[in-house]
Design a protein around this motif. Structure first.
Motif, short mmCIF file in Angstrom:
data_model
loop_
_atom_site.label_atom_id
_atom_site.label_comp_id
_atom_site.label_asym_id
_atom_site.label_seq_id
_atom_site.Cartn_x
_atom_site.Cartn_y
_atom_site.Cartn_z
N PRO A 31 118.24 -12.20 93.15
CA PRO A 31 119.49 -11.46 93.33
C PRO A 31 119.58 -10.82 94.71
N THR A 32 120.73 -10.96 95.34
CA THR A 32 120.94 -10.45 96.69
C THR A 32 122.17 -9.57 96.75
N PRO A 77 129.01 -12.22 99.72
CA PRO A 77 130.02 -11.36 99.09
C PRO A 77 129.48 -10.48 97.94
N SER A 78 128.18 -10.53 97.68
CA SER A 78 127.62 -9.68 96.62
C SER A 78 127.46 -8.24 97.14
N LYS A 88 128.17 -4.95 92.03
CA LYS A 88 128.34 -6.22 91.31
C LYS A 88 127.05 -6.63 90.62
N ASN A 89 125.94 -6.45 91.33
CA ASN A 89 124.64 -6.83 90.76
C ASN A 89 124.30 -6.01 89.52
N LEU A 90 124.54 -4.71 89.58
CA LEU A 90 124.24 -3.87 88.43
C LEU A 90 125.11 -4.24 87.24
N ARG A 91 126.37 -4.57 87.52
CA ARG A 91 127.26 -5.01 86.43
C ARG A 91 126.74 -6.31 85.82
N ASP A 122 117.39 -3.91 95.42
CA ASP A 122 118.25 -4.21 96.58
C ASP A 122 117.37 -4.49 97.79
N PHE A 123 117.00 -5.75 97.96
CA PHE A 123 116.13 -6.11 99.08
C PHE A 123 116.81 -5.88 100.42
#
Length: 598
Positions: A398-399, A403-404, A408-411, A340-341
Motif C-alpha cells: 500500500p502506498t 493518486p492515493s 483513502k488507504n485507511l478507508r 505510510d512509507f
C-alpha cells in the motif's frame, strides 16, 4: 546360503560405489550453475588486494547488553561478537559469483553429474588452533552434533535434511550420500559446514551455553574478554590456511576488538571521538545529520556509501500468525494500509530509501508485474489453494503516493476489516463474533525505531486498532524471538542470490512451531512447502529464477508481513587510514579484505 549371497551382493554394491567414485574427477571448486569463475590454478580472488599489508588493531562497536557463550551453534545463549572468526568451513564462497564454493579445509571435492552424493578430500595440512589435524572424523562429528542435538539451532537439521548417510572413506575423505538427486545445492551447502574438533568436545558438554573457549579451525583466536564490555580476537600466527588462494588478501588485522555499547547514540559519539575504527549506519537520520564534525572536516574520518548487488531481503513488520488475532490474511492485509512509507521516507529518512515489494528485492529473483508463462506453469496446479491476486495482480505494498493518500488507504483497510468480520464500536475495532478488540504489541530492542513505529501506531488508532510498543533489551529480544513470544516485531529475513535449502527454515510448515527456527511468522502452507522443494531442485539458473519468483508471489499475497524499505548501498564510516580493495564484489564490501595504511 541366502546370508552368504546377501553378503556377496552387499560387497559388490560397495565395490561398485567405490569404482563409480573413482571415475568422478576431484575438483577445486563447485558452481551451483555453470562452471566456477576461477580455474584450478587461481592465486586469489579478483576483489581482494593480495599484497595487502598485515598488522594493526581494528576496533569495532557492537550494540548489546552482554554475551554469555562462545558457542554460536546453540539455541540458548547470546554469542560473543566476532565468534565466527574462530571457525573455518570445508569450502569458501566467492563474493563475485552467484553461488560458487572453493576448497578450504577440503582441498578437493568429488560430485557426480546427478549430484546424488559428494566426497570431500581434506587438506592434509589442515589443523585446528591447538595443532591437532583436521580429519574426516571431525567432519562427521560436527555434522552429527549439529543435526541431531535438540540443543542446537534447528536450522542445521532442516538445512541438511536430505543427507541420508555419512561415510568415512579414510582419515582424509568423507562421503555424504543424499536422499535423491533433486537437492542440487546440497553438495555446495555442505561445504559451508563449520568444522569442530571431536577431541576437544569429547570431554566437554557441547550443549551447554557458557564461556568455555573452544578450540577453533579459523583465522583468529580469542585473546581476552570482559563480559559485557569487550572481546579481543588475535590473528592466529600459525593459521595453516593463511596462504591458500581463497584466503589471500583476507584477515589483515593482527587484532580485532569488539567494544560493547548499550546505546547506539553513545556508540556514535564514541566513533566520532575516535574510539573505534569502523561503523555501519542503519539510521537515515544519523546518516543525514550526525556524521559531521572536525574529524570529518579534516578527513580523519571518512563517510561513504558502497553500492552492492546482493538481494536486500525483507525488512518488515512481521505478524506472528500463531496468534488468533493475526491468523486471517485479510486482517494482516488491512493493517498494511496504516503504514505510510512515503511520509516516513520523506520526513524521517530524508528520502534515502526505496520501498520493498519482494522478499528478494534488489535482485533478478524478485517477482515483478504479472506472472510470466514459466511462473504460471509452476503456479497453475495450486490455483484453487492460492489467493486470486497471485494470478491477476502485480504485488504492490500500500502506498500513499498520488493518486492515493492516507485517508483513502485507511478507508480501504477498514473496508477489508469489515468484510473479515470486524466492526468499529465506540471508536474501537472489535471482532464481530467475540467482541474482543484488535489489540497488539510491536516488540523492539532499539529506541531509534520508536520514532518510526509511533506514526504507524497513530494511523492504526484511526482505524480503531490498539497498538503499543514493547521495548526490551537485546537478550530478552533474542529469547522471545526464539520462543515466538511476540505479536509483531521489526525483523529482517535475509536472502542470497542462490536461494535453496535455507527457505525450509524460513517458511516450512514443519518448522513453524520449532523454537529457534527462522520461520518467524509461523507460515504453515502446503503450497509454500511444495514451492520450496521446487526451488531446491531447480535444474538451472532460469528454472531457479522462475520458481523463486513464484514462491515470492505466494508469500507476498498471503500478507505475512508489512514490507518496510531497503537501500542498495551500505552506509559506512571509518578512519582514513583504513583502506579497501579497488573492486567491490556484487555481495558488497567485506571488511575482512580491508587493511591499515602502513
Amino acid at each position: 546360503m541366502s546370508s552368504i549371497i546377501f553378503s556377496l551382493s552387499l560387497q559388490s554394491v560397495v565395490v561398485a560405489e567405490e569404482v563409480a567414485a573413482k571415475e568422478v574427477a576431484a575438483v577445486h571448486g563447485l558452481a551451483m550453475h555453470g562452471t566456477p569463475k576461477y580455474g584450478a590454478d587461481f592465486t586469489h580472488f579478483e576483489f581482494v588486494n593480495p599484497n595487502a599489508p598485515k598488522g594493526g588493531t581494528l576496533t569495532r562497536e557492537t550494540i548489546g547488553d552482554n554475551f554469555d557463550t562462545f558457542n554460536p551453534f546453540l539455541v540458548k545463549g547470546v554469542p560473543a561478537a566476532g565468534v565466527g572468526l574462530m571457525f573455518d568451513t570445508l569450502t569458501k564462497h566467492s563474493g563475485d559469483e552467484a553461488f560458487t564454493e572453493y576448497g578450504l579445509i577440503a582441498e578437493k571435492i568429488q560430485m557426480p553429474e546427478d549430484r546424488s552424493w559428494v566426497i570431500f578430500h581434506i587438506n592434509p595440512k589442515a589443523k585446528f588452533s591447538d595443532g591437532q589435524p583436521i580429519t574426516a572424523e571431525d567432519v562427521k562429528f560436527t555434522f552429527e552434533m549439529l543435526t541431531t542435538s535438540d540443543k542446537v539451532q534447528p536450522f542445521y537439521k532442516t538445512y541438511y535434511g536430505d543427507v541420508t548417510e555419512v561415510q568415512i572413506l579414510d582419515p582424509l575423505r568423507i562421503k555424504f550420500q543424499f536422499k535423491n538427486d533433486q537437492n542440487k545445492e546440497l553438495p555446495l551447502i555442505l561445504g559451508q559446514l563449520n568444522i569442530l574438533p571431536k577431541h576437544f568436545w569429547a570431554t566437554r558438554n557441547f550443549e551447554k551455553a557458557d564461556l568455555t573457549v573452544p578450540v577453533g579451525s579459523g583465522p583468529y583466536l580469542l585473546e581476552s574478554y570482559e563480559a559485557g564490555r569487550r572481546v579481543v580476537w588475535k590473528r592466529n600466527p600459525d593459521y595453516w590456511a593463511k596462504n591458500l588462494p581463497v584466503n589471500k588478501g583476507f584477515y589483515n588485522f593482527d587484532e580485532i576488538i569488539y567494544e560493547y555499547y548499550k546505546d547506539r547514540t553513545v556508540a556514535l559519539e564514541a566513533f566520532k571521538a575516535g574510539e573505534f575504527d569502523f561503523t555501519v549506519e542503519n539510521t537515515a537520520r544519523n546518516w543525514a545529520n550526525a556524521y559531521v564534525g572536525p574529524k570529518f572536516d579534516s578527513g580523519e574520518l571518512v563517510k561513504e556509501e558502497i553500492h552492492h548487488k546482493r538481494p536486500a531481503g525483507m525488512q518488515a513488520f512481521v505478524f506472528n500468525t500463531r496468534r488468533t488475532k493475526f491468523d486471517n490474511p485479510q486482517v494482516r492485509r488491512a493493517l498494511a494500509y496504516a503504514f505510510d512509507f512515503e511520509w516516513t521516507n520523506q520526513n524521517l529518512f530524508y528520502s534515502q530509501y526505496k520501498r520493498t515489494n519482494s522478499y528478494f528485492e534488489n535482485s533478478e529473483l524478485a517477482s515483478r508485474g504479472l506472472p510470466s508463462a514459466a511462473e504460471l506453469e509452476i503456479l497453475q496446479p495450486y490455483k484453487s489453494q492460492l489467493p486470486e491476486e497471485v494470478f491477476t495482480k502485480a504485488y504492490q505494498a500500500p502506498t500513499t503516493a498520488a493518486p492515493s493518500n492516507l485517508r483513502k488507504n485507511l478507508r480501504e483497510g477498514l473496508k477489508i476489516l469489515k468484510a473479515a468480520g470486524w466492526n468499529i464500536v465506540n471508536g474501537t475495532l472489535v471482532n464481530g463474533k467475540t467482541g474482543q478488540p484488535l489489540k497488539f504489541e510491536i516488540m523492539l530492542y532499539s529506541k531509534d525505531f520508536e520514532r518510526i513505529v509511533q506514526p504507524f501506531i497513530q494511523n492504526l488508532k484511526k482505524m480503531g486498532v490498539q497498538a503499543s510498543i514493547r521495548l526490551v533489551d537485546t537478550t530478552q529480544y533474542i529469547n522471545r524471538i526464539r520462543e515466538f513470544d511476540f505479536d509483531m516485531l521489526v525483523y529482517t529475513i535475509p536472502q542470497s542470490n542462490s536461494p535453496g535449502n535455507e527457505q525450509r527454515d524460513f517458511w516450512y510448515s514443519g518448522n513453524a512451531d520449532v523454537q529457534g527456527s527462522r520461520n518467524i511468522p509461523g507460515v504453515k502452507d502446503p503450497v509454500v512447502d511444495a514451492l520450496i522443494e521446487k526451488v531446491i531442485s531447480a535444474t538451472d539458473r532460469e528454472d531457479l529464477i522462475a520458481h523463486t519468483r513464484a514462491l515470492d508471489r505466494v508469500l507476498l499475497w498471503n500478507h505475512y508481513v508489512i514490507p518496510n524499505w531497503h537501500n542498495p548501498s551500505a552506509r559506512v564510516a571509518y578512519k582514513a587510514n583504513l583502506m579497501r580493495p579497488a573492486i567491490t564484489p556484487d555481495s558488497g564490501a567485506d571488511l575482512m579484505t580491508w587493511w591499515f595504511k602502513p
